[in-house]
Design an enzyme around this catalytic site. Structure first.
Site, PDB file in Angstrom:
ATOM      1  N   HIS A   1       0.859  -1.181   0.000  1.00 19.96           N
ATOM      2  CA  HIS A   1       0.000   0.000   0.000  1.00 19.96           C
ATOM      3  C   HIS A   1       0.895   1.231   0.000  1.00 19.96           C
ATOM      4  O   HIS A   1       1.773   1.377   0.844  1.00 19.96           O
ATOM      5  CB  HIS A   1      -0.914   0.037   1.234  1.00 19.96           C
ATOM      6  CG  HIS A   1      -1.807   1.239   1.257  1.00 19.96           C
ATOM      7  ND1 HIS A   1      -3.053   1.253   0.669  1.00 19.96           N
ATOM      8  CD2 HIS A   1      -1.619   2.482   1.786  1.00 19.96           C
ATOM      9  CE1 HIS A   1      -3.596   2.447   0.838  1.00 19.96           C
ATOM     10  NE2 HIS A   1      -2.741   3.206   1.518  1.00 19.96           N
ATOM     11  N   CYS A   2       0.678   2.113  -0.953  1.00 21.48           N
ATOM     12  CA  CYS A   2       1.516   3.303  -1.107  1.00 21.48           C
ATOM     13  C   CYS A   2       0.753   4.535  -0.629  1.00 21.48           C
ATOM     14  O   CYS A   2      -0.309   4.865  -1.180  1.00 21.48           O
ATOM     15  CB  CYS A   2       1.936   3.473  -2.565  1.00 21.48           C
ATOM     16  SG  CYS A   2       2.985   4.928  -2.845  1.00 21.48           S
TER      17      CYS A   2
END
Length: 345
Positions: free
Chosen positions: A180-181
């Site tokens: 997850h960025c």
């Protein structure tokens, strides 16, 4: 406040921001992340409990819940850099007869990077739903090392397809989950991994290109002004030759915004270049960040491997299970396997 003190504060602030992002953006096992954890453990006994709780709540809100703060911060920093480049550097470069094509390249890269950035933010990364679950289960075989058949997600209540993982930030299972960025406020998965890799490469090219043009402009200023052969009178009244420190300090005082921008771009380029090369390597071997992390023996739920020994459940040996060769791996990245089509072995 003299030049060295001000510049040292600037370096500390930039490095602190990098450490915080490495620590809380899902890349906890980077050297910077481990260093931050060690420092936190040492100083935590001297930090008031109320401050620790407040810090935890703020960090949890920023890095473990979906929010657009870093997305807006990304756009803000990008806008500041391009505004400064356009307002000052562009004009100086034109006076030095830098070709218009060279000066136009950062804007071309900005347009391309913006497209991939938008795709990373808006495109569904490959959410596993009841509608597509049956098809996604057939895309990849279970390696029975990292991924086992008939293992259900306790939140989604669906059997996990191979190479999928539940994202606790987005609260969904993502097919071929990478990470997850926080910078794109989205997961990176099967359907947007290619956009994320190209986004990183474009971002590196942008930072590097503007940094080179800016450094070339400052170098020309130094050469044209004759600073390398200049002299100055020190505090003792003696004449001294202008050395590199004097030249840097002169540039810092004459072009403070440009020098700050150049320093920021160099830090960003060094950070992003390593990160982009890491993701390019993963693409070439058909591996995700999640699989690479688990493949090092971390996150094993079956045993606690000791240094120098392999995990008994085979986490280390699971590397390369989905590797089909460089060309086919890249083809799979840019054209994800169709639902219902099993991976060729």
């Amino acid at each position: 406040m003299d030049f060295l003190t001000l510049f040292a504060i600037y370096v500390v602030v930039v490095l602190s921001c990098i450490v915080l992002v490495c620590k809380y953006s899902g890349q906890q096992q980077t050297p910077l992340g481990r260093f931050f954890s060690a420092v936190t453990e040492i100083i935590s006994p001297w930090i008031p409990q109320w401050f620790q709780q407040l810090s935890y709540k703020i960090m949890h809100r920023l890095f473990h819940q979906r929010n657009k703060l870093f997305l807006y911060l990304h756009l803000f920093l990008e806008g500041i850099v391009y505004a400064e480049f356009t307002y000052e550097v562009f004009g100086y470069c034109r006076e030095m007869d830098t070709s218009l094509s060279s000066l136009s390249m950062p804007y071309v890269l900005l347009a391309v990077e913006s497209y991939f950035f938008y795709q990373c933010c808006r495109k569904d990364p490959g959410t596993v739903t009841e509608e597509n679950h049956a098809a996604l289960v057939k895309v990849y075989p279970y390696d029975r090392k990292l991924y086992h058949p008939e293992v259900s997600c306790p939140t989604c209540l669906l059997v996990k397809p191979a190479r999928s993982k539940h994202c606790r930030v987005c609260n969904r299972c993502v097919h071929r989950f990478d990470h997850h960025c926080v910078w794109v406020n989205n997961c990176v998965g099967a359907q947007n991994s290619r956009h994320f890799l190209l986004y990183l490469l474009c971002l590196c090219a942008m930072a590097g290109d503007i940094a080179v043009l800016t450094a070339d402009m400052l170098l020309n200023v130094v050469l044209r002004s004759g600073l390398l052969h200049a002299h100055y009178i020190d505090q003792q009244g003696e004449q001294q030759a202008a050395g590199p420190l004097f030249v840097v300090q002169h540039l810092f005082l004459t072009f403070p915004r440009i020098v700050f921008m150049l320093g920021f771009l160099v830090f960003v380029f060094m950070l992003l270049a390593g990160y982009a090369m890491f993701h390019l390597y993963l693409a070439l071997v058909n591996q995700t960040s999640n699989e690479w992390y688990k493949g090092r023996g971390h996150g094993c739920h079956h045993c606690q491997p000791t240094p120098g020994l392999y995990c008994s459940s085979g986490h280390i040996q699971s590397r390369g299970f989905y590797n089909r060769g460089i060309l086919r791996n890249l083809g799979e990245l840019f054209q994800p396997l169709a639902h219902g089509r099993k991976k060729d072995r």
